[in-house]
Design an enzyme around this catalytic site. Sequence first.
Site, PDB file in Angstrom:
ATOM      1  N   CYS A 285      23.308 -12.285  91.139  1.00  6.66           N
ATOM      2  CA  CYS A 285      21.903 -12.989  90.497  1.00  6.66           C
ATOM      3  C   CYS A 285      22.368 -13.592  89.510  1.00  6.66           C
ATOM      4  O   CYS A 285      21.497 -14.597  90.254  1.00  6.66           O
ATOM      5  CB  CYS A 285      21.851 -11.359  89.895  1.00  6.66           C
ATOM      6  SG  CYS A 285      20.927  -9.744  89.872  1.00  6.66           S
TER       7      CYS A 285
ATOM      8  N   VAL B  34      18.724  -2.438  94.236  1.00  2.00           N
ATOM      9  CA  VAL B  34      17.813  -1.737  93.136  1.00  2.00           C
ATOM     10  C   VAL B  34      16.943  -0.764  93.637  1.00  2.00           C
ATOM     11  O   VAL B  34      16.453  -0.221  92.929  1.00  2.00           O
ATOM     12  CB  VAL B  34      16.960  -3.505  93.625  1.00  2.00           C
ATOM     13  CG1 VAL B  34      15.625  -3.177  92.767  1.00  2.00           C
ATOM     14  CG2 VAL B  34      17.271  -4.734  92.606  1.00  2.00           C
TER      15      VAL B  34
ATOM     16  N   GLU C 110      25.151  -4.965  87.252  1.00  2.00           N
ATOM     17  CA  GLU C 110      25.761  -3.957  88.560  1.00  2.00           C
ATOM     18  C   GLU C 110      27.089  -2.865  87.708  1.00  2.00           C
ATOM     19  O   GLU C 110      28.146  -3.695  86.247  1.00  2.00           O
ATOM     20  CB  GLU C 110      26.718  -4.887  89.166  1.00  2.00           C
ATOM     21  CG  GLU C 110      25.609  -5.038  90.260  1.00  2.00           C
ATOM     22  CD  GLU C 110      25.628  -5.720  91.730  1.00  2.00           C
ATOM     23  OE1 GLU C 110      27.028  -5.612  92.420  1.00  2.00           O
ATOM     24  OE2 GLU C 110      25.551  -7.201  91.632  1.00  2.00           O
TER      25      GLU C 110
ATOM     26  N   THR D   3      13.822 -10.085  92.446  1.00  3.30           N
ATOM     27  CA  THR D   3      13.310 -11.203  92.310  1.00  3.30           C
ATOM     28  C   THR D   3      12.911 -12.180  93.134  1.00  3.30           C
ATOM     29  O   THR D   3      13.594 -12.734  93.867  1.00  3.30           O
ATOM     30  CB  THR D   3      14.696 -11.553  91.268  1.00  3.30           C
ATOM     31  OG1 THR D   3      15.201 -10.649  90.305  1.00  3.30           O
ATOM     32  CG2 THR D   3      14.365 -12.598  90.555  1.00  3.30           C
TER      33      THR D   3
ATOM     34  N   ARG E 157      30.004 -10.892  96.364  1.00  5.37           N
ATOM     35  CA  ARG E 157      29.300 -11.750  96.731  1.00  5.37           C
ATOM     36  C   ARG E 157      29.337 -12.636  95.598  1.00  5.37           C
ATOM     37  O   ARG E 157      29.757 -12.375  94.158  1.00  5.37           O
ATOM     38  CB  ARG E 157      27.800 -11.509  96.890  1.00  5.37           C
ATOM     39  CG  ARG E 157      27.439 -11.021  97.817  1.00  5.37           C
ATOM     40  CD  ARG E 157      26.239 -10.431  97.465  1.00  5.37           C
ATOM     41  NE  ARG E 157      26.270  -9.214  97.053  1.00  5.37           N
ATOM     42  CZ  ARG E 157      24.932  -8.586  96.640  1.00  5.37           C
ATOM     43  NH1 ARG E 157      23.671  -9.103  97.354  1.00  5.37           N
ATOM     44  NH2 ARG E 157      24.496  -7.326  95.570  1.00  5.37           N
TER      45      ARG E 157
ATOM     46  N   LYS F 218      22.532 -16.972  92.239  1.00  7.88           N
ATOM     47  CA  LYS F 218      20.757 -17.048  92.919  1.00  7.88           C
ATOM     48  C   LYS F 218      19.654 -17.108  91.862  1.00  7.88           C
ATOM     49  O   LYS F 218      19.011 -18.201  92.536  1.00  7.88           O
ATOM     50  CB  LYS F 218      20.542 -15.889  93.716  1.00  7.88           C
ATOM     51  CG  LYS F 218      19.981 -15.442  94.659  1.00  7.88           C
ATOM     52  CD  LYS F 218      19.455 -14.698  95.294  1.00  7.88           C
ATOM     53  CE  LYS F 218      19.050 -13.029  94.477  1.00  7.88           C
ATOM     54  NZ  LYS F 218      17.706 -13.200  93.772  1.00  7.88           N
TER      55      LYS F 218
ATOM     56  N   GLU G 130      13.541  -6.283  87.845  1.00  8.29           N
ATOM     57  CA  GLU G 130      14.759  -4.835  86.817  1.00  8.29           C
ATOM     58  C   GLU G 130      15.346  -5.471  86.832  1.00  8.29           C
ATOM     59  O   GLU G 130      15.578  -6.940  86.630  1.00  8.29           O
ATOM     60  CB  GLU G 130      15.381  -4.436  88.511  1.00  8.29           C
ATOM     61  CG  GLU G 130      15.891  -5.446  89.231  1.00  8.29           C
ATOM     62  CD  GLU G 130      17.569  -6.602  89.022  1.00  8.29           C
ATOM     63  OE1 GLU G 130      17.696  -5.544  88.359  1.00  8.29           O
ATOM     64  OE2 GLU G 130      18.109  -6.599  89.542  1.00  8.29           O
TER      65      GLU G 130
END
Length: 449
Positions: free
Chosen positions: A267, A11, A159, A127, A335, A270, A155
Amino acid sequence: MNLTMVGSGYVGLVTGACFAETGNDVTCLDVDESKIAMLNRGESPIYEPGLSEMIIRNAQADRLTFTTDKTAAYRDAEVIFICVGTPSDTDGSADLQYVLKVADDIAGVIDSLGPDQTPKTVVVKSTVPVGTSHKVRDLIRSRTKAPFHIADNPEFLKEGDAIGDFMKPDRVVCGVESEGAESAMKDLYEPFVRQGNPIYMMDVRSAEMVKYASNAMLACKISFVNEISRLCESYGADIKNVREGMCADRRIGNQFLYPGLGYGGSCFPKDTLAVCSMGRQAGLPCKLNEAVHEVNQEQRSWFWDKITAVMGTELEGRTLAFWGVSFKPKTDDIREAPAIALMKMAVAAGAKVKAFCPEGLEHLGTEFPPAEHAAGMYECLAGADALVVCTEWNEFRSPDFEKIGAMLSSKMIFDGRNVYRRQLMSELGFTYISVGRPPVLASNTGANA
């Protein structure tokens, strides 16, 4: 405008480079000296199409600099963006230690500049759970009487297409509680919305919730279509046809409704867990979001069961070739990647795994050392019994199937992204297992599922 990005990860780097592209003077701050050294050499620590070129161009123009010096980075900044990580704790809640440490550092510099300084605007771009920006505000206030503004600016960067998302945003969301913060954010983002896309100014807590609500909705769509794909298989329907008929309804649309192996990355997993955690803390269990996460995690096991239904549960002496390690194309981010979960299941069943990915292999050695790295997509097939497609990179879409069939010991493809046409696979004599579609079974493989 003089800007500082705190955190030179995904980010922070994209945001800093794009702001520099419009003429701002941007400093990217990070505690990782090796990362800053790499950036000062003109090398990007992450893969994102177009980012390296943008970094080099703006660094050469002296609009983009990189440092580990916190005092220098904060002292002259008019706006400071907090872009550090908020990883999940074991209970799914967001770990805010890095955000609050940055806030403490900022407070020290603001205090040292005294009460007569021009107020800086501190923007939380990480975030964060609702209320975190106010925690940052209150922490700074507890350390200094000097003036400053607080804002939240979530944001919305995909990706693989982050530069495009930033330069031509669908919308810009800013949570503000002062005219100074609102003015600064409007000035910064005005160059990016000249085509009429909106800048939404709202209260800070609503801005924080917008980010979670957006990602939770997208994750929900992915889990929904994956659950429907399972039903399609059980009843002999084809998810491709079902999806086309369903998505023709303008109320539904066709975005994020592609069946596959589930979502991954930094993102959606999580943020979905963070929403569930916020619900528990408020005494309002988020049952739908909990189910979204559960369906997503089960999708990997469900697909693995399809593999073992053909190959058997004991895979000692067998080798699986994996195409695609990153959680999606055009990124090196592995991830929470579905490929990693499937590789672990394969190794647990006794199989050897080989992997090729255009960008993700660099991180695979750390994330999953047992996987053998292949130099190319066809080299990955040498000695393998079957191919597992986990990520729909463009180079995998139209491969040499004759070569694939010759290199595999059995003509078996397990396609977790529905990349190939079933009819073609049947004509070429492959056993072909995909998601939400009837299997293609070739008699020469001995497949029975």
